[in-house]
Scaffold this motif. Structure first.
Motif, mmCIF file in Angstrom:
data_model
loop_
_atom_site.group_PDB
_atom_site.id
_atom_site.type_symbol
_atom_site.label_atom_id
_atom_site.label_comp_id
_atom_site.label_asym_id
_atom_site.label_seq_id
_atom_site.Cartn_x
_atom_site.Cartn_y
_atom_site.Cartn_z
ATOM 1 N N GLY A 142 0.569 -1.083 -0.080
ATOM 2 C CA GLY A 142 -0.070 0.075 -0.028
ATOM 3 C C GLY A 142 1.019 1.228 -0.024
ATOM 4 O O GLY A 142 0.335 2.338 -0.339
ATOM 5 N N ALA A 143 2.277 1.119 0.371
ATOM 6 C CA ALA A 143 3.000 2.214 0.442
ATOM 7 C C ALA A 143 3.550 2.602 -1.163
ATOM 8 O O ALA A 143 3.603 1.539 -1.840
ATOM 9 C CB ALA A 143 4.109 2.061 1.472
ATOM 10 N N LYS A 144 3.897 3.821 -1.300
ATOM 11 C CA LYS A 144 4.570 4.367 -2.269
ATOM 12 C C LYS A 144 6.003 3.608 -2.583
ATOM 13 O O LYS A 144 6.719 3.731 -1.456
ATOM 14 C CB LYS A 144 4.501 5.687 -2.557
ATOM 15 N N ALA A 145 6.325 2.991 -3.400
ATOM 16 C CA ALA A 145 7.833 2.181 -3.603
ATOM 17 C C ALA A 145 8.792 3.253 -3.483
ATOM 18 O O ALA A 145 8.734 4.382 -4.440
ATOM 19 C CB ALA A 145 7.946 1.297 -4.575
ATOM 20 N N VAL B 202 6.900 -4.484 -11.214
ATOM 21 C CA VAL B 202 8.249 -4.840 -10.788
ATOM 22 C C VAL B 202 8.213 -5.959 -9.829
ATOM 23 O O VAL B 202 7.701 -5.558 -8.723
ATOM 24 C CB VAL B 202 9.089 -3.619 -10.526
ATOM 25 N N VAL B 203 9.173 -6.868 -9.986
ATOM 26 C CA VAL B 203 9.409 -7.572 -8.892
ATOM 27 C C VAL B 203 10.935 -7.277 -8.349
ATOM 28 O O VAL B 203 12.112 -7.503 -9.148
ATOM 29 C CB VAL B 203 9.439 -9.292 -9.180
ATOM 30 N N PHE C 118 9.836 -7.145 -3.091
ATOM 31 C CA PHE C 118 8.474 -6.239 -3.057
ATOM 32 C C PHE C 118 7.996 -6.504 -4.616
ATOM 33 O O PHE C 118 8.564 -6.455 -5.677
ATOM 34 C CB PHE C 118 8.995 -4.887 -2.857
ATOM 35 N N VAL C 119 6.688 -6.745 -4.613
ATOM 36 C CA VAL C 119 6.240 -6.726 -5.910
ATOM 37 C C VAL C 119 5.447 -5.223 -6.049
ATOM 38 O O VAL C 119 4.619 -4.928 -5.195
ATOM 39 C CB VAL C 119 5.063 -7.907 -5.979
ATOM 40 N N VAL D 155 3.188 1.404 -6.606
ATOM 41 C CA VAL D 155 2.682 1.235 -5.258
ATOM 42 C C VAL D 155 3.115 -0.260 -4.842
ATOM 43 O O VAL D 155 3.033 -1.081 -5.696
ATOM 44 C CB VAL D 155 1.263 1.215 -5.059
ATOM 45 N N VAL D 156 3.761 -0.561 -3.613
ATOM 46 C CA VAL D 156 3.920 -1.963 -3.207
ATOM 47 C C VAL D 156 2.673 -2.574 -2.823
ATOM 48 O O VAL D 156 1.786 -2.328 -2.205
ATOM 49 C CB VAL D 156 4.820 -1.844 -2.087
ATOM 50 N N ARG D 157 2.503 -3.905 -3.728
ATOM 51 C CA ARG D 157 1.388 -4.447 -3.676
ATOM 52 C C ARG D 157 1.482 -5.799 -2.490
ATOM 53 O O ARG D 157 0.401 -6.371 -2.198
ATOM 54 C CB ARG D 157 0.624 -4.988 -5.178
ATOM 55 N N TRP D 158 2.612 -6.211 -2.561
ATOM 56 C CA TRP D 158 3.176 -7.509 -1.891
ATOM 57 C C TRP D 158 4.312 -7.613 -1.439
ATOM 58 O O TRP D 158 5.202 -6.916 -2.042
ATOM 59 C CB TRP D 158 2.630 -8.689 -2.700
#
Length: 152
Positions: free
Chosen positions: A6-9, A33-34, A120-121, A127-130
């Motif tokens: 949920g955070a901005k990467a 991006v992985v 981090f996906v 946005v980090v989703r996982w």
């Protein structure tokens, strides 16, 4: 503390094994991006994880997804490592300023001077989703990355 979904990467600019600058922003709006942090090249668990990604590369490098693997090794070390193991995806050097990208993602081990195993996906909007963070000796499960990507 690692960045939560949920955070901005955080963006970064790092050199790959060929000396070219790569940033997270290069993929914004175009690819998920992985982003995989690993302790060091030429170590047992790291080599196993990166070779497993190599063996499943079409899943992680395609029109929709880009794999970026980051360690605190120098670009020169990463070039030899990539050539030796046949790794045809970007290996990014977080060598100097030492561990800056790993720190931004909350996965730098100050005592050991390297990144822990954090993945981090990140979606196309940045946005980090996982995410998953494992200790230094604990390999990650690539199937979890696939499940996370399929959920985007």
């Amino acid at each position: 503390m690692a960045i939560e979904p949920g955070a901005k990467a955080p963006d970064f600019q790092l050199r790959n094994q060929h000396g070219q600058t790569v940033s997270l922003a290069d993929h914004r709006g175009e690819k998920n991006v992985v982003l995989l942090f690993y302790p060091f090249a030429f170590t047992g668990v790291c080599t196993g994880e990166l070779c497993a990604l190599r063996d499943e590369l079409p899943t992680f490098v395609n029109d929709d997804v880009q794999l970026l693997a980051v360690s605190c090794d120098s670009p020169f070390t990463l070039r030899v490592f990539a050539e030796q193991e046949g790794l045809d995806y970007p290996l990014l050097s977080d060598f100097w300023p030492h561990g800056e990208a790993a720190r931004a993602y909350g996965v730098f081990d100050e005592e050991k001077g390297c990144a822990v195993r954090g993945t981090f996906v990140i979606d196309k909007e940045g946005v980090v989703r996982w995410s998953v963070v494992n200790g230094l000796p604990d390999a990650r499960d690539l199937n979890e990355y696939v499940t996370a990507l399929n959920g985007l």
